[in-house]
Design a protein around this motif. Structure first.
Motif, PDB file in Angstrom:
ATOM      1  N   TYR A 185      27.600  43.836  37.908  1.00 21.57           N
ATOM      2  CA  TYR A 185      28.897  44.522  37.836  1.00 21.57           C
ATOM      3  C   TYR A 185      29.925  43.548  38.383  1.00 21.57           C
ATOM      4  O   TYR A 185      29.677  42.859  39.386  1.00 21.57           O
ATOM      5  CB  TYR A 185      28.825  45.797  38.669  1.00 21.57           C
ATOM      6  CG  TYR A 185      30.146  46.478  38.918  1.00 21.57           C
ATOM      7  CD1 TYR A 185      30.643  47.422  38.028  1.00 21.57           C
ATOM      8  CD2 TYR A 185      30.888  46.206  40.065  1.00 21.57           C
ATOM      9  CE1 TYR A 185      31.850  48.066  38.271  1.00 21.57           C
ATOM     10  CE2 TYR A 185      32.095  46.837  40.314  1.00 21.57           C
ATOM     11  CZ  TYR A 185      32.572  47.765  39.412  1.00 21.57           C
ATOM     12  OH  TYR A 185      33.769  48.388  39.649  1.00 21.57           O
ATOM     13  N   ARG A 208      42.095  44.724  40.950  1.00 25.02           N
ATOM     14  CA  ARG A 208      41.379  45.940  40.546  1.00 25.02           C
ATOM     15  C   ARG A 208      41.575  47.097  41.508  1.00 25.02           C
ATOM     16  O   ARG A 208      41.481  48.258  41.119  1.00 25.02           O
ATOM     17  CB  ARG A 208      39.882  45.667  40.366  1.00 25.02           C
ATOM     18  CG  ARG A 208      39.114  45.289  41.612  1.00 25.02           C
ATOM     19  CD  ARG A 208      37.668  44.940  41.266  1.00 25.02           C
ATOM     20  NE  ARG A 208      36.940  44.398  42.383  1.00 25.02           N
ATOM     21  CZ  ARG A 208      35.908  44.994  42.963  1.00 25.02           C
ATOM     22  NH1 ARG A 208      35.472  46.161  42.516  1.00 25.02           N
ATOM     23  NH2 ARG A 208      35.296  44.435  43.981  1.00 25.02           N
ATOM     24  N   ILE A 263      37.315  50.586  36.260  1.00 23.38           N
ATOM     25  CA  ILE A 263      36.001  51.152  35.927  1.00 23.38           C
ATOM     26  C   ILE A 263      35.921  51.479  34.440  1.00 23.38           C
ATOM     27  O   ILE A 263      34.922  51.187  33.759  1.00 23.38           O
ATOM     28  CB  ILE A 263      35.741  52.420  36.764  1.00 23.38           C
ATOM     29  CG1 ILE A 263      35.437  52.048  38.213  1.00 23.38           C
ATOM     30  CG2 ILE A 263      34.605  53.244  36.175  1.00 23.38           C
ATOM     31  CD1 ILE A 263      34.063  51.498  38.432  1.00 23.38           C
ATOM     32  N   GLU A 264      36.974  52.097  33.913  1.00 24.47           N
ATOM     33  CA  GLU A 264      36.966  52.488  32.512  1.00 24.47           C
ATOM     34  C   GLU A 264      36.843  51.262  31.608  1.00 24.47           C
ATOM     35  O   GLU A 264      36.151  51.281  30.585  1.00 24.47           O
ATOM     36  CB  GLU A 264      38.240  53.274  32.195  1.00 24.47           C
ATOM     37  CG  GLU A 264      38.102  54.255  31.053  1.00 24.47           C
ATOM     38  CD  GLU A 264      36.973  55.264  31.247  1.00 24.47           C
ATOM     39  OE1 GLU A 264      36.406  55.682  30.217  1.00 24.47           O
ATOM     40  OE2 GLU A 264      36.647  55.627  32.400  1.00 24.47           O
ATOM     41  N   TYR A 319      25.544  50.015  37.592  1.00 24.05           N
ATOM     42  CA  TYR A 319      26.859  50.446  37.129  1.00 24.05           C
ATOM     43  C   TYR A 319      27.226  49.878  35.757  1.00 24.05           C
ATOM     44  O   TYR A 319      28.238  50.283  35.177  1.00 24.05           O
ATOM     45  CB  TYR A 319      27.930  50.088  38.158  1.00 24.05           C
ATOM     46  CG  TYR A 319      27.871  50.971  39.373  1.00 24.05           C
ATOM     47  CD1 TYR A 319      28.177  52.328  39.287  1.00 24.05           C
ATOM     48  CD2 TYR A 319      27.479  50.474  40.612  1.00 24.05           C
ATOM     49  CE1 TYR A 319      28.100  53.162  40.392  1.00 24.05           C
ATOM     50  CE2 TYR A 319      27.403  51.297  41.726  1.00 24.05           C
ATOM     51  CZ  TYR A 319      27.718  52.633  41.613  1.00 24.05           C
ATOM     52  OH  TYR A 319      27.643  53.450  42.705  1.00 24.05           O
ATOM     53  N   ILE A 354      36.424  58.809  39.275  1.00 20.55           N
ATOM     54  CA  ILE A 354      35.399  57.948  38.669  1.00 20.55           C
ATOM     55  C   ILE A 354      33.988  58.500  38.864  1.00 20.55           C
ATOM     56  O   ILE A 354      33.008  57.863  38.477  1.00 20.55           O
ATOM     57  CB  ILE A 354      35.465  56.518  39.237  1.00 20.55           C
ATOM     58  CG1 ILE A 354      35.193  56.510  40.754  1.00 20.55           C
ATOM     59  CG2 ILE A 354      36.808  55.868  38.919  1.00 20.55           C
ATOM     60  CD1 ILE A 354      35.030  55.117  41.325  1.00 20.55           C
ATOM     61  N   ARG A 360      31.595  58.560  35.864  1.00 14.82           N
ATOM     62  CA  ARG A 360      31.031  57.278  35.459  1.00 14.82           C
ATOM     63  C   ARG A 360      29.849  56.880  36.353  1.00 14.82           C
ATOM     64  O   ARG A 360      28.863  56.305  35.875  1.00 14.82           O
ATOM     65  CB  ARG A 360      32.110  56.192  35.498  1.00 14.82           C
ATOM     66  CG  ARG A 360      33.146  56.299  34.374  1.00 14.82           C
ATOM     67  CD  ARG A 360      32.494  56.242  33.008  1.00 14.82           C
ATOM     68  NE  ARG A 360      33.450  56.011  31.917  1.00 14.82           N
ATOM     69  CZ  ARG A 360      33.127  56.008  30.639  1.00 14.82           C
ATOM     70  NH1 ARG A 360      31.884  56.246  30.267  1.00 14.82           N
ATOM     71  NH2 ARG A 360      34.040  55.776  29.716  1.00 14.82           N
TER      72      ARG A 360
END
Length: 463
Positions: free
Chosen positions: A20, A83, A91-92, A123, A201, A204
């Protein structure tokens, strides 16, 4: 690739590693790859990162083993440097924009060297689907504690018991005792993703954990002896091998203190550490992603300075508070080799945000901690340190979204007490930290639980 090299590499177990794209995830994946090559030198690893992350890794590439190779995907996600400003959007993007360019990398690799297995950060949920489509086994690598994985894995129990959704101000002190293998835990000590803005989030994260059931293996950063009950419960419930192989650090590079200071004597901070009394220095590092407010940081700076305690401080931010008057008692650096610092004899304590990488490194080094969690799994990690293992103190309670500042007077007194090595409470904490050190180092010694699990995993994927 020429025919000779293709012939040579075709004999190898070819691992594609997909972290990730965040520092707390790239580092443990890189350390895992180093360990794999250290245990089985004929493993060939392709490490896939964004072009931006390739730039961050930069000069360190030359220090890696020859059979760790890098491939990049375009920068289709927001920058690592920004970020934190819109984390849900980051994340998206990771979940929706990286899959296609990663498959293009696989297309190129498969022509040259058939891929044996993909090791993907949990992730990177879509990696499991990629592996299924291509008939490539996928290993899910979970770089947080087994306890946190189990909480997400048993999310329906939170709903069934009325602990999601929930307001911390009303029911944060309620205890949960129904997550298999998990010690009794306050609701407020759950990962912050269950509360407030963190819930943006949550879907997710739950998607990622649910995808693990379609993987072939689960690798945990955990040390088996530290989370034995929760790991055993996961092994019993999941239908594929679960390997706890923590602490996932390049422990083979860390020797006794004398060799550390000799080999790294060119670093000024190690020269400074060499000149300090044993156990006298507080190491301060609050992570690389999210940070505390400016007002709270002012209180932390002033509190540590007013305590009179020696310190080594890692910060990438404003250092204008560090004046000539501070030089005799402390040193501030933008980066350090954290594991080697923690293993230095002059370090007596660690003020930490409680990311799992930092937590495990402190366990491995036997250093007590002052916990200051900021987000996500840092909160339950703080609980593990302070309540379950009793190798640290909280600087503040776990309600990380609270606006209440910890003031400089509180911090100063806490730091002075924490670094008083002669007090009875500190002696007991140091004793427990030493036991943790022995457990962690035994786990990664020949015949230890982590090294045995790592070798079993290597044997599985090699076959």
């Amino acid at each position: 690739m020429d025919d000779h090299k293709r012939k040579e590499t075709s004999r190898f177990c070819h691992v594609v590693a997909l972290p990730y794209p965040g520092r707390g995830h790239v580092n443990p994946m890189m350390n895992l790859c180093k360990l794999l090559v250290f245990r089985k030198p004929d493993i060939f690893i392709t490490f896939v990162v964004t072009e931006e992350w390739m730039g961050f890794i930069g000069s360190s590439i030359n220090k890696l083993q020859n059979n760790i190779h890098f491939e990049t995907v375009p920068n289709v996600i927001p920058s690592e440097l920004a970020r934190a400003k819109d984390f849900p959007a980051f994340i998206e993007a990771v979940f929706t924009k990286m899959e296609a360019p990663f498959e293009k990398v696989l297309d190129r690799l498969e022509v040259e060297i058939p891929v044996t297995v993909i090791i993907a950060d949990t992730y990177m949920a879509w990696a499991v689907d990629v592996g299924i489509r291509r008939n490539i086994p996928v290993v899910s690598f979970w770089p947080m504690s087994a306890s946190v994985f189990s909480v997400f894995h048993h999310f329906e129990l939170l709903e069934r018991n009325g602990h999601f959704p929930i307001e911390l101000s009303e029911r944060g002190e309620e205890l949960m005792d129904y997550i298999p293998g998990l010690p009794s835990t306050r609701v407020a000590d759950l990962p912050t993703i269950f509360f407030g803005t963190g819930r943006q989030i949550l879907h997710r994260v739950l998607e990622s954990v649910s995808k693990v059931s379609k993987a072939r293996y689960l690798l945990l950063s955990s040390v088996y002896k530290l989370e034995v009950r929760v790991i055993d419960s996961l092994k019993a419930k999941l239908s594929f091998p679960v390997y706890p192989i923590g602490p996932i650090i390049p422990y083979f590079e860390v020797e006794d203190n004398s060799s550390i200071t000799t080999s790294l004597d060119l670093h000024n901070y190690f020269k400074w550490l060499d000149s300090q009394p044993i156990g006298s220095v507080l190491y301060v590092s609050l992570g690389s992603f999210l940070s505390v407010s400016g007002a709270q940081m002012d209180e932390i700076f002033a509190g540590v300075l007013n305590s009179g305690v020696r310190y080594l401080w890692v910060t990438r931010g404003d250092t204008s508070w560090f004046t000539d008057d501070c030089v005799d008692r402390g040193i501030v650096v933008p980066w350090c080799d954290q594991l080697k610092v923690l293993c230095h004899s002059s370090i007596g304590g660690f003020w930490t945000h409680c990311g799992l990488n930092s937590t495990l490194e402190a366990f491995y080094a036997g250093v007590p901690m002052l916990t200051f969690p900021i987000t996500m799994d840092q909160v339950p990690n703080s609980k593990l340190i302070v309540e379950d293992l009793k190798t640290g103190w909280r600087v503040k309670r776990s309600e990380v979204e609270s606006e209440n500042l910890v003031n400089r007077e509180e911090i100063s007194e806490l730091v002075k007490r924490f670094m008083d090595l002669e007090s009875d409470e500190r002696k007991e904490m140091s004793r427990r930290a030493k036991e943790l050190k022995e457990n962690c180092q035994a786990a990664v010694a020949e015949g230890g639980s982590s090294i045995t699990n790592l070798d079993a995993f290597i044997k599985d994927i090699s076959c």
